[in-house]
Design an enzyme around this catalytic site. Structure first.
Site, short mmCIF file in Angstrom:
data_model
loop_
_atom_site.label_atom_id
_atom_site.label_comp_id
_atom_site.label_asym_id
_atom_site.label_seq_id
_atom_site.Cartn_x
_atom_site.Cartn_y
_atom_site.Cartn_z
N LYS A 66 25.61 31.02 42.93
CA LYS A 66 26.98 30.55 43.04
C LYS A 66 27.05 29.03 42.95
O LYS A 66 27.94 28.47 42.29
CB LYS A 66 27.63 31.03 44.33
CG LYS A 66 29.10 30.62 44.42
CD LYS A 66 29.88 31.39 45.44
CE LYS A 66 31.37 31.08 45.31
NZ LYS A 66 32.18 31.83 46.30
N GLU B 90 37.46 26.50 38.59
CA GLU B 90 37.67 27.76 37.90
C GLU B 90 38.54 27.62 36.65
O GLU B 90 39.53 28.34 36.46
CB GLU B 90 38.27 28.81 38.85
CG GLU B 90 38.07 30.24 38.36
CD GLU B 90 38.51 31.28 39.38
OE1 GLU B 90 39.34 32.12 39.04
OE2 GLU B 90 38.01 31.23 40.52
N HIS C 274 36.64 41.90 40.79
CA HIS C 274 37.64 41.51 41.77
C HIS C 274 39.08 41.79 41.33
O HIS C 274 39.97 41.92 42.19
CB HIS C 274 37.48 40.04 42.14
CG HIS C 274 36.32 39.79 43.05
ND1 HIS C 274 35.03 40.13 42.71
CD2 HIS C 274 36.24 39.25 44.30
CE1 HIS C 274 34.21 39.79 43.70
NE2 HIS C 274 34.92 39.26 44.67
N HIS D 6 41.03 43.47 44.23
CA HIS D 6 42.21 42.91 44.89
C HIS D 6 43.41 43.84 44.74
O HIS D 6 44.24 43.98 45.66
CB HIS D 6 42.52 41.53 44.32
CG HIS D 6 41.55 40.48 44.73
ND1 HIS D 6 41.48 39.24 44.12
CD2 HIS D 6 40.59 40.47 45.70
CE1 HIS D 6 40.52 38.52 44.69
NE2 HIS D 6 39.98 39.25 45.65
N HIS E 242 37.06 44.46 52.11
CA HIS E 242 36.97 43.74 50.84
C HIS E 242 35.71 44.11 50.05
O HIS E 242 35.78 44.38 48.85
CB HIS E 242 37.00 42.23 51.10
CG HIS E 242 36.84 41.41 49.86
ND1 HIS E 242 37.76 41.42 48.83
CD2 HIS E 242 35.85 40.58 49.46
CE1 HIS E 242 37.36 40.61 47.86
NE2 HIS E 242 36.21 40.09 48.22
#
Length: 381
Positions: A238, A248, A259, A263, A278
Protein backbone atom coordinates in the site's frame (compact mmCIF):
# COMPACT_ATOMS: atom_id res chain seq x y z
CA UNK A 1 -12.57 -9.00 22.17
CA UNK A 2 -11.28 -10.95 25.14
CA UNK A 3 -8.50 -10.03 27.52
CA UNK A 4 -5.02 -11.28 26.79
CA UNK A 5 -1.53 -11.16 28.29
CA UNK A 6 0.38 -7.93 27.89
CA UNK A 7 1.79 -7.61 24.34
CA UNK A 8 5.19 -6.72 25.79
CA UNK A 9 5.65 -10.24 27.22
CA UNK A 10 6.21 -11.69 23.78
CA UNK A 11 7.74 -8.69 22.03
CA UNK A 12 9.56 -9.14 18.73
CA UNK A 13 11.81 -6.71 16.88
CA UNK A 14 9.74 -4.22 14.92
CA UNK A 15 9.67 -4.30 11.14
CA UNK A 16 9.65 -0.78 9.72
CA UNK A 17 7.92 0.19 6.48
CA UNK A 18 8.35 3.77 5.29
CA UNK A 19 5.66 5.69 3.42
CA UNK A 20 7.78 8.03 1.24
CA UNK A 21 5.91 11.32 0.82
CA UNK A 22 8.73 13.85 0.97
CA UNK A 23 8.45 16.10 4.02
CA UNK A 24 5.32 14.19 5.08
CA UNK A 25 6.96 10.76 5.03
CA UNK A 26 6.25 8.54 8.01
CA UNK A 27 7.10 5.12 9.40
CA UNK A 28 4.87 2.12 10.00
CA UNK A 29 6.30 0.11 12.90
CA UNK A 30 5.06 -3.48 12.93
CA UNK A 31 5.57 -6.20 15.53
CA UNK A 32 4.51 -7.72 18.83
CA UNK A 33 4.98 -5.27 21.69
CA UNK A 34 5.14 -2.10 19.59
CA UNK A 35 2.50 -0.54 21.87
CA UNK A 36 5.07 -0.36 24.66
CA UNK A 37 7.12 1.98 22.45
CA UNK A 38 4.22 4.39 21.92
CA UNK A 39 5.38 6.94 24.50
CA UNK A 40 8.92 7.28 23.23
CA UNK A 41 7.83 7.13 19.58
CA UNK A 42 5.24 9.89 19.98
CA UNK A 43 7.42 12.01 22.28
CA UNK A 44 9.93 12.11 19.41
CA UNK A 45 7.30 14.04 17.43
CA UNK A 46 7.48 16.72 20.19
CA UNK A 47 3.83 17.21 21.12
CA UNK A 48 2.82 18.51 24.54
CA UNK A 49 -0.40 16.51 24.67
CA UNK A 50 -2.22 13.58 23.07
CA UNK A 51 -5.96 12.97 22.71
CA UNK A 52 -6.59 9.24 22.38
CA UNK A 53 -9.72 8.48 20.36
CA UNK A 54 -10.91 4.91 20.81
CA UNK A 55 -14.03 2.79 20.86
CA UNK A 56 -15.46 1.52 24.12
CA UNK A 57 -14.30 -2.07 23.58
CA UNK A 58 -10.67 -1.26 22.74
CA UNK A 59 -10.52 1.40 25.46
CA UNK A 60 -11.65 -1.11 28.09
CA UNK A 61 -8.97 -3.61 27.08
CA UNK A 62 -5.96 -1.52 26.13
CA UNK A 63 -6.36 2.24 26.75
CA UNK A 64 -4.70 2.12 30.17
CA UNK A 65 -1.55 0.56 28.69
CA UNK A 66 -1.35 3.17 25.93
CA UNK A 67 -2.04 6.06 28.31
CA UNK A 68 0.61 4.79 30.75
CA UNK A 69 3.20 4.68 27.96
CA UNK A 70 2.35 8.22 26.83
CA UNK A 71 2.26 9.67 30.34
CA UNK A 72 5.51 7.89 31.17
CA UNK A 73 7.07 9.89 28.33
CA UNK A 74 5.79 13.13 29.85
CA UNK A 75 2.80 13.66 27.53
CA UNK A 76 -0.49 15.04 28.83
CA UNK A 77 -3.15 12.51 27.83
CA UNK A 78 -6.93 12.52 27.47
CA UNK A 79 -9.32 9.82 26.26
CA UNK A 80 -12.31 10.18 23.93
CA UNK A 81 -14.48 7.10 23.39
CA UNK A 82 -17.24 6.25 20.93
CA UNK A 83 -19.44 3.15 20.66
CA UNK A 84 -17.87 0.29 18.72
CA UNK A 85 -19.14 -0.32 15.18
CA UNK A 86 -19.78 1.32 11.83
CA UNK A 87 -22.64 3.56 13.07
CA UNK A 88 -20.03 5.70 14.87
CA UNK A 89 -18.83 6.98 11.49
CA UNK A 90 -21.68 9.50 11.55
CA UNK A 91 -22.06 13.27 11.52
CA UNK A 92 -23.22 13.22 15.15
CA UNK A 93 -20.23 11.22 16.46
CA UNK A 94 -17.87 13.28 14.33
CA UNK A 95 -19.11 16.48 15.97
CA UNK A 96 -18.77 14.93 19.43
CA UNK A 97 -15.18 13.84 18.75
CA UNK A 98 -14.19 17.25 17.37
CA UNK A 99 -15.65 19.01 20.40
CA UNK A 100 -13.95 16.57 22.79
CA UNK A 101 -10.56 17.18 21.14
CA UNK A 102 -11.07 20.92 21.48
CA UNK A 103 -12.19 20.53 25.09
CA UNK A 104 -8.93 18.66 25.78
CA UNK A 105 -7.07 21.77 24.51
CA UNK A 106 -5.27 19.89 21.79
CA UNK A 107 -3.23 22.34 19.73
CA UNK A 108 -1.85 22.06 16.20
CA UNK A 109 1.49 20.84 17.50
CA UNK A 110 -0.14 18.11 19.58
CA UNK A 111 -1.41 14.69 18.52
CA UNK A 112 -4.73 12.99 18.01
CA UNK A 113 -4.15 9.25 18.48
CA UNK A 114 -6.54 6.94 16.61
CA UNK A 115 -6.59 3.79 18.76
CA UNK A 116 -8.88 1.17 17.31
CA UNK A 117 -10.03 -0.39 14.07
CA UNK A 118 -10.93 1.17 10.75
CA UNK A 119 -13.98 3.00 12.11
CA UNK A 120 -11.96 4.80 14.78
CA UNK A 121 -9.08 5.48 12.40
CA UNK A 122 -11.35 7.04 9.78
CA UNK A 123 -13.33 9.05 12.34
CA UNK A 124 -10.40 10.28 14.43
CA UNK A 125 -8.32 11.01 11.34
CA UNK A 126 -11.08 13.14 9.83
CA UNK A 127 -11.49 15.02 13.11
CA UNK A 128 -7.73 15.65 13.17
CA UNK A 129 -7.89 16.92 9.60
CA UNK A 130 -10.40 19.65 10.43
CA UNK A 131 -9.95 20.59 14.10
CA UNK A 132 -7.98 23.87 14.16
CA UNK A 133 -7.75 23.36 10.37
CA UNK A 134 -5.44 20.41 10.86
CA UNK A 135 -3.82 18.65 13.81
CA UNK A 136 -1.20 15.94 13.53
CA UNK A 137 -2.34 12.41 14.28
CA UNK A 138 -0.97 8.94 14.88
CA UNK A 139 -2.62 5.67 13.92
CA UNK A 140 -2.45 2.81 16.44
CA UNK A 141 -4.60 0.19 14.65
CA UNK A 142 -5.98 -2.69 16.69
CA UNK A 143 -7.60 -4.85 13.97
CA UNK A 144 -6.02 -6.74 11.11
CA UNK A 145 -8.06 -4.76 8.59
CA UNK A 146 -6.81 -1.47 10.02
CA UNK A 147 -3.21 -2.64 10.31
CA UNK A 148 -2.96 -3.74 6.69
CA UNK A 149 -5.18 -1.16 5.04
CA UNK A 150 -7.13 1.70 6.58
CA UNK A 151 -4.41 3.04 8.92
CA UNK A 152 -2.04 3.65 6.00
CA UNK A 153 -2.41 6.23 3.27
CA UNK A 154 -4.27 9.15 4.81
CA UNK A 155 -7.86 8.44 3.81
CA UNK A 156 -10.18 9.64 6.55
CA UNK A 157 -13.92 10.14 6.66
CA UNK A 158 -17.42 9.29 7.78
CA UNK A 159 -20.49 7.80 6.17
CA UNK A 160 -23.52 9.58 4.74
CA UNK A 161 -27.04 8.24 4.24
CA UNK A 162 -26.06 8.40 0.56
CA UNK A 163 -23.16 5.96 0.97
CA UNK A 164 -19.98 4.91 2.71
CA UNK A 165 -16.99 7.25 3.19
CA UNK A 166 -18.53 10.03 1.10
CA UNK A 167 -17.52 12.80 3.52
CA UNK A 168 -13.87 13.05 4.46
CA UNK A 169 -10.38 14.32 3.71
CA UNK A 170 -6.91 13.12 2.83
CA UNK A 171 -4.83 13.63 5.99
CA UNK A 172 -1.67 11.58 6.40
CA UNK A 173 -0.69 10.31 9.85
CA UNK A 174 2.67 11.22 11.33
CA UNK A 175 3.30 7.65 12.50
CA UNK A 176 1.63 4.22 12.46
CA UNK A 177 2.21 1.71 15.27
CA UNK A 178 0.88 -1.73 14.37
CA UNK A 179 1.21 -4.00 17.40
CA UNK A 180 0.33 -7.45 16.09
CA UNK A 181 -0.08 -8.75 19.65
CA UNK A 182 -3.25 -6.65 19.90
CA UNK A 183 -4.74 -8.97 17.29
CA UNK A 184 -4.67 -11.78 19.86
CA UNK A 185 -7.79 -10.26 21.45
CA UNK A 186 -9.66 -9.84 18.17
CA UNK A 187 -12.77 -12.01 17.68
CA UNK A 188 -12.23 -14.69 15.04
CA UNK A 189 -14.88 -13.16 12.76
CA UNK A 190 -13.16 -9.75 12.80
CA UNK A 191 -9.76 -11.30 12.12
CA UNK A 192 -11.09 -13.25 9.14
CA UNK A 193 -12.71 -10.08 7.82
CA UNK A 194 -9.37 -8.27 7.94
CA UNK A 195 -7.69 -11.10 6.09
CA UNK A 196 -9.72 -10.21 2.98
CA UNK A 197 -7.66 -7.02 2.71
CA UNK A 198 -4.43 -9.04 2.94
CA UNK A 199 -5.50 -11.25 0.04
CA UNK A 200 -6.41 -8.14 -1.96
CA UNK A 201 -2.76 -7.08 -2.29
CA UNK A 202 -1.84 -10.33 -3.99
CA UNK A 203 -4.80 -10.05 -6.34
CA UNK A 204 -3.97 -6.47 -7.34
CA UNK A 205 -0.41 -6.84 -8.61
CA UNK A 206 1.51 -9.55 -6.76
CA UNK A 207 0.59 -13.08 -7.84
CA UNK A 208 3.51 -14.42 -5.80
CA UNK A 209 2.00 -12.98 -2.63
CA UNK A 210 -1.33 -14.61 -3.43
CA UNK A 211 0.57 -17.91 -3.79
CA UNK A 212 2.08 -17.22 -0.35
CA UNK A 213 -1.39 -16.58 1.06
CA UNK A 214 -2.67 -19.88 -0.32
CA UNK A 215 0.25 -21.68 1.34
CA UNK A 216 0.36 -19.73 4.63
CA UNK A 217 -3.07 -18.16 5.08
CA UNK A 218 -4.15 -20.30 8.01
CA UNK A 219 -0.86 -19.57 9.82
CA UNK A 220 -1.60 -15.84 9.69
CA UNK A 221 -4.51 -16.52 12.03
CA UNK A 222 -2.12 -17.50 14.84
CA UNK A 223 0.57 -15.36 16.50
CA UNK A 224 3.88 -15.78 14.76
CA UNK A 225 6.16 -14.70 11.97
CA UNK A 226 3.59 -15.35 9.23
CA UNK A 227 1.19 -12.86 10.79
CA UNK A 228 3.85 -10.15 11.03
CA UNK A 229 4.98 -10.95 7.49
CA UNK A 230 1.45 -10.60 6.12
CA UNK A 231 1.03 -7.21 7.78
CA UNK A 232 4.45 -5.96 6.63
CA UNK A 233 4.01 -7.07 3.01
CA UNK A 234 0.53 -5.57 2.87
CA UNK A 235 1.71 -2.25 4.32
CA UNK A 236 4.67 -2.11 1.92
CA UNK A 237 2.38 -2.76 -1.03
CA UNK A 238 0.00 0.00 0.00
CA UNK A 239 2.82 2.42 0.83
CA UNK A 240 4.32 1.97 -2.63
CA UNK A 241 1.02 2.76 -4.35
CA UNK A 242 0.21 5.71 -2.06
CA UNK A 243 3.63 7.25 -2.64
CA UNK A 244 2.98 7.28 -6.39
CA UNK A 245 -0.68 8.39 -6.24
CA UNK A 246 -1.51 9.93 -2.88
CA UNK A 247 -4.92 11.39 -3.80
CA UNK A 248 -6.26 8.58 -5.95
CA UNK A 249 -6.10 10.22 -9.35
CA UNK A 250 -4.90 7.01 -10.99
CA UNK A 251 -3.13 3.91 -9.70
CA UNK A 252 -4.37 4.19 -6.11
CA UNK A 253 -7.85 3.29 -7.32
CA UNK A 254 -6.54 -0.29 -7.65
CA UNK A 255 -6.69 -0.52 -3.85
CA UNK A 256 -10.47 -0.50 -4.27
CA UNK A 257 -10.47 -3.94 -5.89
CA UNK A 258 -13.73 -5.56 -4.78
CA UNK A 259 -14.86 -2.42 -2.96
CA UNK A 260 -17.47 -1.16 -5.44
CA UNK A 261 -19.41 -4.36 -4.84
CA UNK A 262 -18.52 -4.33 -1.13
CA UNK A 263 -19.69 -0.79 -0.38
CA UNK A 264 -22.93 -1.39 -2.26
CA UNK A 265 -23.51 -4.54 -0.21
CA UNK A 266 -22.88 -2.71 3.04
CA UNK A 267 -25.33 0.02 2.11
CA UNK A 268 -27.94 -2.54 1.03
CA UNK A 269 -27.52 -4.18 4.46
CA UNK A 270 -27.88 -0.75 6.14
CA UNK A 271 -24.40 -1.11 7.66
CA UNK A 272 -25.74 -3.81 9.98
CA UNK A 273 -22.62 -5.49 11.36
CA UNK A 274 -24.62 -8.44 12.64
CA UNK A 275 -25.28 -9.32 8.99
CA UNK A 276 -22.10 -8.17 7.28
CA UNK A 277 -18.90 -6.45 8.39
CA UNK A 278 -16.68 -4.55 5.98
CA UNK A 279 -14.07 -7.26 5.43
CA UNK A 280 -16.75 -9.85 4.71
CA UNK A 281 -18.24 -7.50 2.13
CA UNK A 282 -14.76 -7.06 0.63
CA UNK A 283 -14.32 -10.84 0.40
CA UNK A 284 -17.57 -11.17 -1.53
CA UNK A 285 -16.56 -8.15 -3.61
CA UNK A 286 -13.20 -9.70 -4.54
CA UNK A 287 -14.86 -12.91 -5.68
CA UNK A 288 -17.50 -10.94 -7.62
CA UNK A 289 -14.86 -8.77 -9.29
CA UNK A 290 -13.07 -11.85 -10.59
CA UNK A 291 -16.27 -13.59 -11.70
CA UNK A 292 -17.46 -10.40 -13.40
CA UNK A 293 -14.08 -10.15 -15.13
CA UNK A 294 -14.50 -13.76 -16.24
CA UNK A 295 -18.01 -13.00 -17.55
CA UNK A 296 -16.58 -10.12 -19.60
CA UNK A 297 -13.97 -12.43 -21.11
CA UNK A 298 -11.08 -10.73 -19.31
CA UNK A 299 -10.04 -13.27 -16.70
CA UNK A 300 -9.43 -17.04 -16.86
CA UNK A 301 -12.13 -19.00 -15.09
CA UNK A 302 -9.58 -20.97 -13.08
CA UNK A 303 -8.30 -17.73 -11.50
CA UNK A 304 -11.82 -16.74 -10.43
CA UNK A 305 -12.24 -20.20 -8.92
CA UNK A 306 -8.91 -19.96 -7.05
CA UNK A 307 -9.91 -16.65 -5.49
CA UNK A 308 -13.26 -17.97 -4.27
CA UNK A 309 -11.74 -21.23 -3.00
CA UNK A 310 -9.07 -19.47 -0.95
CA UNK A 311 -11.59 -17.11 0.64
CA UNK A 312 -13.82 -20.07 1.47
CA UNK A 313 -10.85 -22.02 2.86
CA UNK A 314 -10.28 -19.40 5.57
CA UNK A 315 -13.98 -19.10 6.35
CA UNK A 316 -14.83 -15.96 4.37
CA UNK A 317 -17.98 -15.54 2.25
CA UNK A 318 -17.62 -15.43 -1.53
CA UNK A 319 -21.20 -15.21 -2.87
CA UNK A 320 -24.15 -12.86 -2.46
CA UNK A 321 -26.15 -15.78 -1.08
CA UNK A 322 -23.71 -15.89 1.85
CA UNK A 323 -25.15 -12.63 3.25
CA UNK A 324 -27.47 -13.51 6.16
CA UNK A 325 -30.99 -12.18 6.07
CA UNK A 326 -31.39 -11.98 2.30
CA UNK A 327 -33.18 -8.87 0.95
CA UNK A 328 -30.20 -7.97 -1.26
CA UNK A 329 -31.37 -7.32 -4.81
CA UNK A 330 -29.65 -6.38 -8.05
CA UNK A 331 -31.65 -3.13 -8.08
CA UNK A 332 -30.58 -2.14 -4.56
CA UNK A 333 -26.94 -2.84 -5.34
CA UNK A 334 -26.98 -0.88 -8.60
CA UNK A 335 -28.65 2.05 -6.83
CA UNK A 336 -25.93 2.03 -4.16
CA UNK A 337 -23.20 1.87 -6.81
CA UNK A 338 -24.52 5.10 -8.28
CA UNK A 339 -23.11 6.91 -5.23
CA UNK A 340 -19.69 5.23 -5.39
CA UNK A 341 -16.82 7.73 -5.19
CA UNK A 342 -15.37 6.41 -8.46
CA UNK A 343 -18.49 7.25 -10.51
CA UNK A 344 -17.66 9.69 -13.32
CA UNK A 345 -20.52 11.52 -15.04
CA UNK A 346 -22.87 8.77 -13.97
CA UNK A 347 -20.79 5.93 -15.46
CA UNK A 348 -19.62 3.11 -13.20
CA UNK A 349 -15.94 2.45 -12.61
CA UNK A 350 -14.76 -0.96 -11.46
CA UNK A 351 -11.42 -2.51 -10.64
CA UNK A 352 -11.34 -5.64 -12.77
CA UNK A 353 -8.71 -8.28 -13.44
CA UNK A 354 -7.07 -10.06 -16.35
CA UNK A 355 -5.91 -12.67 -13.86
CA UNK A 356 -4.49 -12.97 -10.36
CA UNK A 357 -2.04 -10.10 -9.85
CA UNK A 358 -3.28 -8.34 -13.00
CA UNK A 359 -5.89 -5.84 -11.87
CA UNK A 360 -6.74 -2.64 -13.73
CA UNK A 361 -9.14 0.32 -13.63
CA UNK A 362 -12.12 -0.18 -15.93
CA UNK A 363 -14.16 2.97 -16.57
CA UNK A 364 -17.52 3.38 -18.30
CA UNK A 365 -18.94 -0.01 -17.33
CA UNK A 366 -22.59 -0.21 -18.38
CA UNK A 367 -24.96 -0.52 -15.44
CA UNK A 368 -27.06 -2.97 -17.46
CA UNK A 369 -24.17 -5.40 -17.75
CA UNK A 370 -23.58 -5.21 -14.00
CA UNK A 371 -27.30 -5.67 -13.31
CA UNK A 372 -27.43 -8.79 -15.50
CA UNK A 373 -24.36 -10.21 -13.76
CA UNK A 374 -25.80 -9.56 -10.30
CA UNK A 375 -29.11 -11.10 -11.29
CA UNK A 376 -27.30 -14.27 -12.31
CA UNK A 377 -25.25 -14.25 -9.11
CA UNK A 378 -28.39 -13.99 -7.00
CA UNK A 379 -30.00 -17.06 -8.53
CA UNK A 380 -30.03 -20.09 -6.21
CA UNK A 381 -27.02 -22.30 -6.92
Amino acid sequence: MTASPSPARSATPARVVKVPLGERSYDIRIGRGVLAEAGSAMAALKPAACAIVSDETVARLHASALAASLEGAGLRTSLVTVPAGEPSKSYARFAEVCDSILAARIERGDLVVAFGGGVVGDLAGFAAAVVRRGVRFVQVPTTLLAQVDSSVGGKTGINSPHGKNLVGAFHQPSLVLADTALLDTLPAREFRAGYAEVVKYGLINDAGFFDWCEANGTRVFAPGDERDQAVAVSCAAKAAIVSRDERETGERALLNLGHTFAHALERACRYDGSRLVHGEAVAIGLALAFRFSQRLGLCPGQDAVRVARHLQAVGLPSRLQDVPGGAVTADSLIDAMGQDKKVERGALTFILARGIGKSFVAKGIEAGAVHDFLTEELKPS
